[in-house]
Design an enzyme around this catalytic site. Structure first.
Site, PDB file in Angstrom:
ATOM      1  N   GLY A   1      21.429  40.390  58.277  1.00 42.36           N
ATOM      2  CA  GLY A   1      22.406  38.278  57.815  1.00 42.36           C
ATOM      3  C   GLY A   1      23.358  38.591  58.577  1.00 42.36           C
TER       4      GLY A   1
ATOM      5  N   ALA B   1      33.193  39.891  47.784  1.00 39.97           N
ATOM      6  CA  ALA B   1      33.707  39.551  49.136  1.00 39.97           C
ATOM      7  C   ALA B   1      33.392  37.884  48.986  1.00 39.97           C
ATOM      8  CB  ALA B   1      33.164  39.997  50.134  1.00 39.97           C
TER       9      ALA B   1
ATOM     10  N   LYS C   1      23.752  46.132  35.279  1.00 41.69           N
ATOM     11  CA  LYS C   1      24.050  45.086  36.259  1.00 41.69           C
ATOM     12  C   LYS C   1      23.053  43.830  35.696  1.00 41.69           C
ATOM     13  CE  LYS C   1      26.222  43.783  39.383  1.00 41.69           C
ATOM     14  NZ  LYS C   1      25.793  43.096  39.772  1.00 41.69           N
TER      15      LYS C   1
ATOM     16  N   ASN D   1      33.987  32.224  35.162  1.00 45.05           N
ATOM     17  CA  ASN D   1      32.887  33.165  34.744  1.00 45.05           C
ATOM     18  C   ASN D   1      33.622  33.155  33.341  1.00 45.05           C
ATOM     19  OD1 ASN D   1      31.146  33.780  36.888  1.00 45.05           O
ATOM     20  ND2 ASN D   1      32.421  35.449  37.086  1.00 45.05           N
TER      21      ASN D   1
HETATM   22  O1  KPL Z   1      27.587  39.869  39.766  1.00 42.69           O
HETATM   23  C1  KPL Z   1      28.129  38.791  39.618  1.00 42.69           C
HETATM   24  C2  KPL Z   1      27.053  37.608  39.901  1.00 42.69           C
HETATM   25  O2  KPL Z   1      28.463  36.365  40.727  1.00 42.69           O
HETATM   26  O3  KPL Z   1      26.232  36.989  41.116  1.00 42.69           O
HETATM   27  C3  KPL Z   1      28.716  39.164  38.440  1.00 42.69           C
HETATM   28  C4  KPL Z   1      28.916  40.344  38.002  1.00 42.69           C
HETATM   29  C5  KPL Z   1      28.252  37.667  36.985  1.00 42.69           C
HETATM   30  C6  KPL Z   1      30.017  38.233  38.727  1.00 42.69           C
HETATM   31  O4  KPL Z   1      30.245  37.525  39.440  1.00 42.69           O
END
Ligand code: KPL
Length: 302
Positions: A16, A129, A185, A203
């Site tokens: 990708g 990124a 996570k 967020n």
């Molecule tokens: O992993 C993330 C995402 O946006 O997918 C977090 C940790 C919530 C950071 O925005």
């Protein structure tokens, strides 16, 4: 002491042209690894990587060499199984495949698609990124990564995969059991991503007291399903971690917020959906996650 072996930089294929994949590809290239991209369009791909301390422009070839031996597959969870199916004819008999995405549920899909000697890994990263345009990658947040083997065939190539992923998205910690990190996570993503997608906010807005009750409920239910799945977390520790990520990424829009804002498919089925499927296996109800899943499912195609 035995003389140290010269390190041979194995060629890597990055699938990708997403921001994290290109960031990893650029770092591998800078570390001396031959890197090629596997992407739909033909020809090489030129891009610029901007990080805090440097700007690097490079051009990477498009899949010149096959079979692929070392592959990084940083594609969204919902695209993983199909990508592996399509890649399989191009993979070496002992290929090493590294998955990296938000959410869970893909490992079960991918393992049956692999041949006995093909290794599977998962890399979870907190590097940030994004691509402000098609050919620029901004390394917006320095992070770290954890890497874990998911089958026996992976362990035979541990040294090569670990060294390359250290160069790509380090600092890297190799874990003998990656599942607790993936569940942790998942907890963060199962709180921040659906709430920010539903309320179309950054967020950081989740730090407002308007969201405290919802966050508490989502974490409590998460702990119940994680415990039944063999992963023990305390509500307090997860709350602390979620608050930490909200604070550290306050100015960011989550990936799910962006997917919903742009009408793209999201990882909802691999985050909240995964939790609901796990809960159903244990005859457990998760009313808060169920409600948010239903609200988001009505908003956009998953
Ligand atoms: O992993 C993330 C995402 O946006 O997918 C977090 C940790 C919530 C950071 O925005």
């Amino acid at each position: 002491m035995a003389p140290s072996q010269p390190m041979i930089a194995q060629p890597w294929t990055v699938v990708g042209e997403g921001a994290i994949g290109l960031l990893a590809a650029a770092h591998l290239h800078q570390a001396g690894y031959p890197v090629q991209l596997h992407r739909r369009s033909a020809g090489s791909f030129a891009f610029t990587l901007r990080s805090m301390d440097a700007v690097v422009s490079l051009s990477l070839p498009n899949t010149v060499h096959s079979p692929y031996c070392f592959i990084l597959l940083p594609v969204k969870a919902y695209a993983v199984a199909e990508a592996v199916q399509q890649l399989q004819p191009l993979l070496a008999a002992k290929a090493q495949l590294v998955l990296s995405h938000n959410g869970m549920g893909t490992v079960e899909q991918v393992l049956p698609l692999l041949q006995p000697e093909q290794g599977l890994w998962f890399l979870s990263t907190s590097h940030g990124a994004y691509k402000p345009d098609r050919s620029t990658v901004l390394h917006s947040g320095l992070g770290q990564s954890v890497l874990g083997a998911l089958n026996k065939a992976a362990l035979l190539q541990q040294h090569n995969v670990e060294a390359a992923m250290q160069a790509a998205l380090g600092p890297l910690q190799l874990q003998t059991d990656i599942w607790p990190s993936l569940w942790q996570k998942l907890a963060v993503n199962a709180v921040i991503n659906p709430l920010t997608a539903l309320h179309q906010c950054k967020n950081g807005e989740l730090a407002s007291s308007n969201y405290s009750a919802a966050i508490k409920l989502l974490i409590e239910e998460f702990v119940q399903v994680a415990t039944l799945s063999g992963q023990n977390f305390s509500v307090g520790a997860l709350h602390h971690r979620v608050n930490q990520v909200i604070e550290q990424t306050a100015d960011n829009y989550s990936s799910m917020q962006q997917d919903f804002a742009k009408g793209r498919p999201s990882e909802l089925d691999y985050i909240t959906g995964f939790l609901l499927r796990q809960a159903a296996q244990h005859q457990l109800q998760l009313p808060a996650h169920q409600a948010i899943y239903q609200l988001l499912s009505q908003k956009s195609p998953r």
